[in-house]
Write a protein that holds these residues in place. Structure first.
Motif, PDB file in Angstrom:
ATOM      1  N   UNK A   1      20.321-102.357  34.615  1.00 10.95           N
ATOM      2  CA  UNK A   1      19.783-103.372  33.148  1.00 10.95           C
ATOM      3  C   UNK A   1      18.300-103.007  33.709  1.00 10.95           C
ATOM      4  N   UNK A   2      17.520-103.712  33.962  1.00 11.76           N
ATOM      5  CA  UNK A   2      16.342-103.509  34.141  1.00 11.76           C
ATOM      6  C   UNK A   2      15.858-101.953  33.686  1.00 11.76           C
ATOM      7  N   UNK A   3      16.526-101.222  34.195  1.00 13.34           N
ATOM      8  CA  UNK A   3      15.725 -99.643  33.256  1.00 13.34           C
ATOM      9  C   UNK A   3      16.500 -99.460  32.063  1.00 13.34           C
ATOM     10  N   UNK A   4      17.384-100.417  31.884  1.00 13.66           N
ATOM     11  CA  UNK A   4      17.742-100.179  30.607  1.00 13.66           C
ATOM     12  C   UNK A   4      17.181-100.564  29.128  1.00 13.66           C
ATOM     13  N   UNK A   5      16.421-102.220  29.901  1.00 10.50           N
ATOM     14  CA  UNK A   5      15.804-102.443  28.696  1.00 10.50           C
ATOM     15  C   UNK A   5      14.601-101.973  28.566  1.00 10.50           C
ATOM     16  N   UNK A   6      14.236-101.094  29.973  1.00 12.35           N
ATOM     17  CA  UNK A   6      12.427 -99.996  30.124  1.00 12.35           C
ATOM     18  C   UNK A   6      12.597 -98.866  28.908  1.00 12.35           C
ATOM     19  N   UNK A   7      14.130 -98.385  29.317  1.00 12.85           N
ATOM     20  CA  UNK A   7      14.510 -97.614  27.729  1.00 12.85           C
ATOM     21  C   UNK A   7      14.252 -97.768  26.678  1.00 12.85           C
ATOM     22  N   UNK A   8      15.273 -99.388  26.439  1.00 14.72           N
ATOM     23  CA  UNK A   8      14.797 -99.806  25.277  1.00 14.72           C
ATOM     24  C   UNK A   8      13.481 -99.834  24.419  1.00 14.72           C
ATOM     25  N   UNK A   9      12.645-100.559  25.132  1.00 19.39           N
ATOM     26  CA  UNK A   9      11.884-101.126  24.751  1.00 19.39           C
ATOM     27  C   UNK A   9      10.419 -99.821  24.947  1.00 19.39           C
ATOM     28  N   UNK A  10      10.819 -98.398  25.647  1.00 19.55           N
ATOM     29  CA  UNK A  10      10.144 -97.688  24.782  1.00 19.55           C
ATOM     30  C   UNK A  10       8.545 -97.741  25.469  1.00 19.55           C
ATOM     31  N   UNK A  11       7.877 -98.921  26.386  1.00 22.90           N
ATOM     32  CA  UNK A  11       6.570 -98.787  26.795  1.00 22.90           C
ATOM     33  C   UNK A  11       6.037 -99.760  26.091  1.00 22.90           C
ATOM     34  N   UNK A  12       6.730-101.579  24.605  1.00 24.14           N
ATOM     35  CA  UNK A  12       6.083-102.131  24.043  1.00 24.14           C
ATOM     36  C   UNK A  12       6.964-102.890  25.279  1.00 24.14           C
ATOM     37  N   UNK A  13       5.529-103.608  25.320  1.00 21.39           N
ATOM     38  CA  UNK A  13       5.900-105.109  25.877  1.00 21.39           C
ATOM     39  C   UNK A  13       6.723-105.702  25.205  1.00 21.39           C
ATOM     40  N   UNK A  14       5.912-106.284  23.882  1.00 18.75           N
ATOM     41  CA  UNK A  14       6.413-107.724  22.995  1.00 18.75           C
ATOM     42  C   UNK A  14       7.800-106.887  23.020  1.00 18.75           C
ATOM     43  N   UNK A  15       8.756-106.296  22.423  1.00 17.71           N
ATOM     44  CA  UNK A  15      10.005-105.381  22.730  1.00 17.71           C
ATOM     45  C   UNK A  15      10.582-105.864  23.432  1.00 17.71           C
ATOM     46  N   UNK A  16      10.576-105.645  24.616  1.00 17.74           N
ATOM     47  CA  UNK A  16      11.457-105.843  26.361  1.00 17.74           C
ATOM     48  C   UNK A  16      11.058-107.240  25.378  1.00 17.74           C
ATOM     49  N   UNK A  17      10.619-108.087  26.124  1.00 18.52           N
ATOM     50  CA  UNK A  17      10.379-109.683  25.895  1.00 18.52           C
ATOM     51  C   UNK A  17      11.761-110.193  24.510  1.00 18.52           C
TER      52      UNK A  17
END
Length: 425
Positions: A179-195
């Motif tokens: 799940x962590x890799x999937x979320x990183x892909x969703x966030x696409x380098x954007x920290x705010x988006x990840x959170x």
């Protein structure tokens, strides 16, 4: 009201900042500036969610300066004036001021110019944040008075580090493997988006009473997330440039990658089709004249089918252009002809090339000495001149030896030999 996760995790010291090691690591530019205690104006350029606002706030904190934040989207001249007055009050009390302008590229030239005298006079330190190339979006005078720092998207490893910090704030949120890799892909380098994604998942898991989140839950809980992509900004033009250069460089897989990246990011397929048409004319040209027709057909196919079915036709055209023989001879000839016409007077059409639909025109000699090419050997009027009388013969079009142009080059060489024989050269 609960404080958003992104705000709760906002770094309070430089050491807490995730990413930007090229600026904040030991011996790096911003770290050196902080250590030296030298406050200076700067422009922070980078994609969303990489810490531009955080760095500006930490700068104010490190130097004990009053932090005045202005949003170029919501603010105007009135807000700039109020910031100037507040900075003057601070100055009278011996306190430094930092004026932070978020999305400074949204301010027009006059608004940006309003900061200049105060930056020059030392009334306040200016920090601008922008997602756009400051070379194009920030006025030169302001740009020359500020140091530009380029911030980078967070890497998957840095996003993973941030995710671990966030999970300590969300102790009930448990993630299954992957799940962590999937979320990183969703966030696409954007920290705010990840959170923000983590907060959404936490809320969804509570509602669904799920004890552990797996990849299926993530895909169902989160709306399809488009990649970070500003349809009118720097990323857009960077990717168009990469697509065009991949096609020109005969790299079909790379060309397909950039085409799909742009489609995935929300680019208008019609726009991409227009750019492919341009590539067919500029970079393939007469080396393979079929390229233009194939590309036009692909664009028409997209118009009929729409998305997503029609995008395959664009991909086919993109691959064909990348694999086709390359020639910019037509492009270069056209540019040379344009430059010549712009630099020279409007020369008269020679009499022998003029049409003569009336008796008077015929009496004036219009078309009298014209040689009809089809009546000449090889259907070519050797030695004939088609330029104005006072314009020397030009040879702008220089075909390459690639593809069909190789045959065109041979034919032109033969015709010019006939011209030379006719003129007795």
């Amino acid at each position: 009201m609960d404080v958003p996760l992104a705000e709760r995790l906002r770094p309070r010291t430089l050491g807490e900042v995730v990413g930007q090691r090229h600026l904040l690591g030991p011996g790096k530019p911003l770290k050196l500036a902080f250590d030296a205690g030298k406050l200076h104006s700067m422009i922070l350029w980078g994609p969303p969610g990489v810490g531009k606002t955080t760095l500006a706030r930490l700068t104010a904190q490190a130097f004990g300066a009053d932090f005045i934040a202005i949003s170029a989207v919501l603010s105007g001249v009135k807000d700039i004036r109020e910031a100037v007055e507040r900075a003057r009050m601070n100055q009278s009390m011996g306190r430094a001021t930092i004026v932070f302008v978020d999305e400074v590229h949204r301010f027009n030239k006059a608004q940006q110019d309003a900061f200049l005298p105060h930056v020059e006079g030392g009334l306040f330190t200016f920090i601008g944040a922008t997602t756009e190339n400051p070379s194009f979006e920030v006025v030169g005078a302001l740009l020359s008075r500020a140091q530009v720092y380029v911030l980078k998207s967070l890497s998957p490893e840095e996003l993973g580090e941030l995710l671990q910090h966030a999970l300590r704030e969300l102790p009930e949120l448990k993630l299954a493997d992957g799940v962590d890799q999937l979320l990183a892909a969703y966030a696409d380098g954007d920290a705010r988006k990840l959170l923000n994604l983590l907060e959404q998942l936490d809320s969804a898991a509570r509602t669904a009473q799920v004890s552990q989140i797996d990849t299926v839950f993530v895909e169902n809980a989160l709306a399809q997330s488009l990649r970070r992509f500003d349809k009118g900004g720097e990323a857009f033009y960077d990717q168009i440039s990469a697509l065009h250069k991949s096609v020109r460089g005969s790299a079909p897989d790379a060309a397909l990658y950039w085409l799909v990246r742009m489609l995935d990011g929300g680019a208008d397929p019609r726009y991409l089709g227009r750019r492919l048409i341009r590539m067919a004319s500029e970079d393939t040209g007469l080396a393979d004249p079929r390229a233009l027709g194939i590309t036009l057909d692909a664009v028409e196919a997209y118009e009929r089918l729409g998305s997503p079915e029609g995008e395959l036709a664009l991909a086919e055209a993109c691959l064909y252009l990348a694999c086709a023989p390359k020639s910019n001879a037509a492009y270069m000839a056209y540019n040379a002809a344009r430059a010549f016409v712009a630099a020279n007077p409007s020369n008269e059409v020679p009499l022998h090339l003029r049409n003569a639909p009336t008796k008077l025109m015929k009496e004036l000699g219009y078309g009298r000495t014209y040689r009809y090419a089809h009546d000449e050997p090889e259907a070519y009027a050797a030695g004939e001149c088609y330029f104005p009388d006072d314009v020397p013969e030009q040879h702008w079009y220089q075909p390459t030896p690639r593809g069909l142009e190789g045959k065109i080059a041979d034919k032109l060489a033969h015709l010019r030999a006939l011209d030379a024989a006719k003129k007795g050269r």
